[in-house]
Design a protein around this motif. Structure first.
Motif, PDB file in Angstrom:
ATOM      1  N   MET A 192      53.342 -43.374 -17.167  1.00 44.09           N
ATOM      2  CA  MET A 192      54.350 -42.618 -17.905  1.00 44.09           C
ATOM      3  C   MET A 192      53.871 -41.205 -18.188  1.00 44.09           C
ATOM      4  N   ALA A 193      54.801 -40.285 -18.182  1.00 44.85           N
ATOM      5  CA  ALA A 193      54.477 -38.892 -18.463  1.00 44.85           C
ATOM      6  C   ALA A 193      54.274 -38.685 -19.958  1.00 44.85           C
ATOM      7  N   THR A 194      53.599 -37.594 -20.303  1.00 49.85           N
ATOM      8  CA  THR A 194      53.439 -37.221 -21.697  1.00 49.85           C
ATOM      9  C   THR A 194      53.959 -35.810 -21.886  1.00 49.85           C
ATOM     10  N   VAL A 195      54.229 -35.458 -23.135  1.00 48.01           N
ATOM     11  CA  VAL A 195      54.699 -34.121 -23.449  1.00 48.01           C
ATOM     12  C   VAL A 195      53.885 -33.610 -24.616  1.00 48.01           C
ATOM     13  N   ALA A 196      53.615 -32.324 -24.635  1.00 40.50           N
ATOM     14  CA  ALA A 196      52.792 -31.738 -25.682  1.00 40.50           C
ATOM     15  C   ALA A 196      53.346 -32.071 -27.055  1.00 40.50           C
ATOM     16  N   GLY A 197      52.496 -32.570 -27.933  1.00 41.10           N
ATOM     17  CA  GLY A 197      52.911 -32.912 -29.286  1.00 41.10           C
ATOM     18  C   GLY A 197      53.572 -34.256 -29.413  1.00 41.10           C
ATOM     19  N   ALA A 198      53.611 -35.000 -28.320  1.00 39.83           N
ATOM     20  CA  ALA A 198      54.295 -36.295 -28.360  1.00 39.83           C
ATOM     21  C   ALA A 198      53.474 -37.326 -27.605  1.00 39.83           C
ATOM     22  N   GLY A 199      53.912 -38.568 -27.700  1.00 38.71           N
ATOM     23  CA  GLY A 199      53.252 -39.642 -27.003  1.00 38.71           C
ATOM     24  C   GLY A 199      53.832 -39.851 -25.618  1.00 38.71           C
ATOM     25  N   ASP A 200      53.640 -41.039 -25.097  1.00 37.15           N
ATOM     26  CA  ASP A 200      54.127 -41.351 -23.761  1.00 37.15           C
ATOM     27  C   ASP A 200      55.648 -41.317 -23.698  1.00 37.15           C
ATOM     28  N   LEU A 201      56.173 -40.841 -22.592  1.00 36.59           N
ATOM     29  CA  LEU A 201      57.609 -40.876 -22.325  1.00 36.59           C
ATOM     30  C   LEU A 201      57.923 -42.099 -21.475  1.00 36.59           C
ATOM     31  N   PRO A 202      59.136 -42.628 -21.569  1.00 41.80           N
ATOM     32  CA  PRO A 202      59.493 -43.786 -20.755  1.00 41.80           C
ATOM     33  C   PRO A 202      59.703 -43.385 -19.304  1.00 41.80           C
TER      34      PRO A 202
ATOM     35  N   TYR B  49      64.469 -34.868 -15.922  1.00 43.02           N
ATOM     36  CA  TYR B  49      63.154 -34.427 -16.379  1.00 43.02           C
ATOM     37  C   TYR B  49      62.130 -35.540 -16.179  1.00 43.02           C
ATOM     38  N   LEU B  50      62.490 -36.758 -16.563  1.00 42.43           N
ATOM     39  CA  LEU B  50      61.568 -37.880 -16.397  1.00 42.43           C
ATOM     40  C   LEU B  50      61.236 -38.127 -14.930  1.00 42.43           C
ATOM     41  N   ALA B  51      62.199 -37.806 -14.061  1.00 46.74           N
ATOM     42  CA  ALA B  51      61.982 -38.007 -12.629  1.00 46.74           C
ATOM     43  C   ALA B  51      61.177 -36.876 -11.994  1.00 46.74           C
ATOM     44  N   GLY B  52      60.822 -35.854 -12.790  1.00 46.94           N
ATOM     45  CA  GLY B  52      59.952 -34.814 -12.263  1.00 46.94           C
ATOM     46  C   GLY B  52      60.514 -33.417 -12.266  1.00 46.94           C
ATOM     47  N   ASP B  53      61.786 -33.232 -12.628  1.00 47.41           N
ATOM     48  CA  ASP B  53      62.397 -31.905 -12.650  1.00 47.41           C
ATOM     49  C   ASP B  53      62.160 -31.276 -14.029  1.00 47.41           C
ATOM     50  N   THR B  54      61.072 -30.553 -14.182  1.00 47.32           N
ATOM     51  CA  THR B  54      60.709 -30.004 -15.489  1.00 47.32           C
ATOM     52  C   THR B  54      61.637 -28.883 -15.937  1.00 47.32           C
ATOM     53  N   SER B  55      62.472 -28.387 -15.027  1.00 51.16           N
ATOM     54  CA  SER B  55      63.428 -27.336 -15.397  1.00 51.16           C
ATOM     55  C   SER B  55      64.743 -27.904 -15.926  1.00 51.16           C
ATOM     56  N   ALA B  56      64.874 -29.232 -15.972  1.00 45.36           N
ATOM     57  CA  ALA B  56      66.146 -29.863 -16.354  1.00 45.36           C
ATOM     58  C   ALA B  56      66.455 -29.699 -17.834  1.00 45.36           C
TER      59      ALA B  56
ATOM     60  N   LEU C  94      70.893 -36.059 -23.266  1.00 44.53           N
ATOM     61  CA  LEU C  94      71.033 -37.429 -22.782  1.00 44.53           C
ATOM     62  C   LEU C  94      72.407 -37.680 -22.168  1.00 44.53           C
ATOM     63  N   THR C  95      73.248 -36.675 -22.129  1.00 47.24           N
ATOM     64  CA  THR C  95      74.581 -36.811 -21.540  1.00 47.24           C
ATOM     65  C   THR C  95      74.499 -36.718 -20.022  1.00 47.24           C
ATOM     66  N   GLY C  96      75.038 -37.715 -19.344  1.00 47.68           N
ATOM     67  CA  GLY C  96      75.003 -37.744 -17.891  1.00 47.68           C
ATOM     68  C   GLY C  96      75.749 -36.577 -17.275  1.00 47.68           C
ATOM     69  N   THR C  97      75.263 -36.108 -16.138  1.00 52.50           N
ATOM     70  CA  THR C  97      75.898 -34.958 -15.485  1.00 52.50           C
ATOM     71  C   THR C  97      77.163 -35.345 -14.725  1.00 52.50           C
ATOM     72  N   THR C  98      77.372 -36.651 -14.487  1.00 53.46           N
ATOM     73  CA  THR C  98      78.554 -37.075 -13.730  1.00 53.46           C
ATOM     74  C   THR C  98      79.487 -37.972 -14.545  1.00 53.46           C
ATOM     75  N   VAL C  99      79.392 -37.888 -15.882  1.00 54.93           N
ATOM     76  CA  VAL C  99      80.227 -38.767 -16.702  1.00 54.93           C
ATOM     77  C   VAL C  99      81.720 -38.491 -16.522  1.00 54.93           C
ATOM     78  N   ASP C 100      82.062 -37.287 -16.111  1.00 58.68           N
ATOM     79  CA  ASP C 100      83.478 -36.944 -15.929  1.00 58.68           C
ATOM     80  C   ASP C 100      83.985 -37.281 -14.528  1.00 58.68           C
ATOM     81  N   ASP C 101      83.152 -37.922 -13.738  1.00 54.36           N
ATOM     82  CA  ASP C 101      83.548 -38.277 -12.369  1.00 54.36           C
ATOM     83  C   ASP C 101      83.171 -39.737 -12.089  1.00 54.36           C
ATOM     84  N   PRO C 102      83.769 -40.698 -12.833  1.00 55.33           N
ATOM     85  CA  PRO C 102      83.410 -42.111 -12.671  1.00 55.33           C
ATOM     86  C   PRO C 102      84.009 -42.690 -11.388  1.00 55.33           C
ATOM     87  N   PRO C 103      83.558 -43.844 -10.964  1.00 51.47           N
ATOM     88  CA  PRO C 103      84.068 -44.451  -9.731  1.00 51.47           C
ATOM     89  C   PRO C 103      85.560 -44.749  -9.760  1.00 51.47           C
TER      90      PRO C 103
END
Length: 422
Positions: free
Chosen positions: A1-11, A231-238, A404-413
């Protein structure tokens, strides 16, 4: 799991592998059923009236307006004449995001539905041994209960055959609902086409109906592409700088992750936060007045008094108002309550609740607030110790929650069908 400055492990990030697989043809069938009033006792309310995507898959109200209400979302009214509502829904309509997760073990605010083989059908539920076998998920098991809830969808005694059966025994109503669906000229053949084990519409039961509803809800509202997930998947600019700072607080100083932990951001446990009490409450048979004891109503353990399930947080910015009874209108107010529940209770007023006008219910809407001893009991049950954060830090946590809002919530199946009439 990744970590962030000032915090513990991220999921780790949520991925498709974290969710159960459901049949797409069954989901299409469930989509139609979800928006159809055919499942309600009086054919006047659909699942979508309380769980609509325009309101984050909730209804935008503190306490919902079920059977007898008119309209949709915050503008839904309480009805008139003999058809007006007899009671507010005791708890806030929860969002439906990510309910197809494999690791989800418990549902409802008091946890009265959980995965278990105590009754031989895979679940510990209010229906006990009368819950039928064959339900494909915890989500499917959940779907059958609003259909037989008097104030949600079933209606009042004397109004229809479904509520009459419910008052005989909970499982007596499901065959009536199933027959209504399977003899429908649209749904009967549709079930035969969607389910391989169904050769004739006469074989359709509440199990297939619930499984179709679950397939739809799981596919429609799985959300794993929020900026936080990226961000959790590796995109630190997200994430923005404020969102990263809020994340550090969430997983660090504020200790939000002590309850909102893991990939689903919930420990699936129960905590007494002392939210301001109002409404009819989910009372037990021997409760003398309108109150809600939370988890204790299911467990009968005093240590569970006034404790409610930790919710998942994906798309939380879309699901206001907040808390098991929708006591707080904004994320900031809910964060502040977590930081100091006693102080938040002290400044809360009935005007903070979003309750559509119902003069015939006004006498009981806030009656619990006048019971001094009950208020003492609720405050005494609070386990959360006060934490101090600066106003700027609180805003950063809110910014993180908005990430935490999904980027595709306005385009459901599937989306809202054009024929749905609120």
């Amino acid at each position: 799991m990744a970590t962030v400055a000032g915090a513990g492990d991220l999921p780790p990030p949520l991925t498709a592998a974290d969710f159960l697989e459901f049949d797409k043809a069954q989901a299409a069938l469930g989509h139609s059923l979800f928006y159809d009033t055919i499942l309600s006792g009086n054919r006047n309310i659909a699942c979508a009236h309380c769980h609509h995507p325009d309101f984050g898959t909730g209804d935008g109200l503190s306490l919902g307006i079920g059977e007898g209400g008119v309209g949709l979302g915050p503008k839904r009214t309480t009805g008139t004449g003999l058809s007006r509502i007899a009671k507010r829904i005791p708890r806030n309509a929860p969002g439906l995001w990510n309910l197809g997760a494999r690791d989800l073990d418990v549902m409802f605010q008091d946890g009265r539905l959980s995965r278990s083989d105590i009754f031989g059908n895979g679940f510990n539920s209010p229906a006990e041994e009368w819950l039928p076998k064959g339900l494909n998920s915890l989500l499917a098991a959940q779907a059958v209960f609003p259909l037989v809830a008097q104030f949600e969808m079933a209606g009042n005694p004397g109004e229809n055959e479904i509520i009459g059966a419910v008052h005989d025994r909970i499982d007596a109503a499901w065959p009536i609902i199933s027959k209504r669906v399977r003899i429908d000229e649209k749904y009967g053949p549709w079930f035969v086409a969607a389910f391989d084990h169904i050769d004739a519409s006469e074989e359709v039961s509440i199990v297939e109906i619930a499984n179709a509803l679950a397939a739809f809800m799981a596919q429609e509202w799985t959300s794993i592409d929020s900026p936080f997930d990226l961000y959790l998947a590796g995109d630190t600019s997200a994430l923005s700088s404020d969102q990263r700072a809020g994340m550090a607080l969430f997983y660090g100083k504020a200790e939000c992750d002590s309850c909102h932990s893991g990939p689903l951001m919930t420990d699936q446990a129960f905590h007494a936060l002392g939210l301001p009490a109002f409404g009819p409450g989910r009372t037990r048979g021997f409760d003398p007045y309108a109150r809600d004891v939370g988890r204790m109503g299911e467990s009968n353990r005093l240590e569970d008094a006034y404790a409610f399930r930790t919710p998942m947080l994906r798309n939380v910015a879309l699901t206001a108002p907040y808390g098991h009874n929708g006591a707080h209108a904004t994320l900031e107010a809910m964060v502040r309550h977590h930081l100091d529940p006693v102080a938040a209770r002290a400044i809360w007023t009935p005007g903070d609740a979003h309750l559509p006008d119902a003069p015939w219910l006004a006498a009981t809407d806030f009656v619990i607030q006048s019971d001094r001893l009950e208020m003492v009991r609720q405050r005494r049950a609070i386990t959360q110790k006060p934490r101090h954060l600066e106003d700027a830090e609180i805003k950063q946590i809110v910014a993180f929650l908005e990430s935490l809002t999904g980027t595709t919530v306005d385009d459901p199946p599937f989306g809202v069908p054009k024929w749905f009439e609120p």
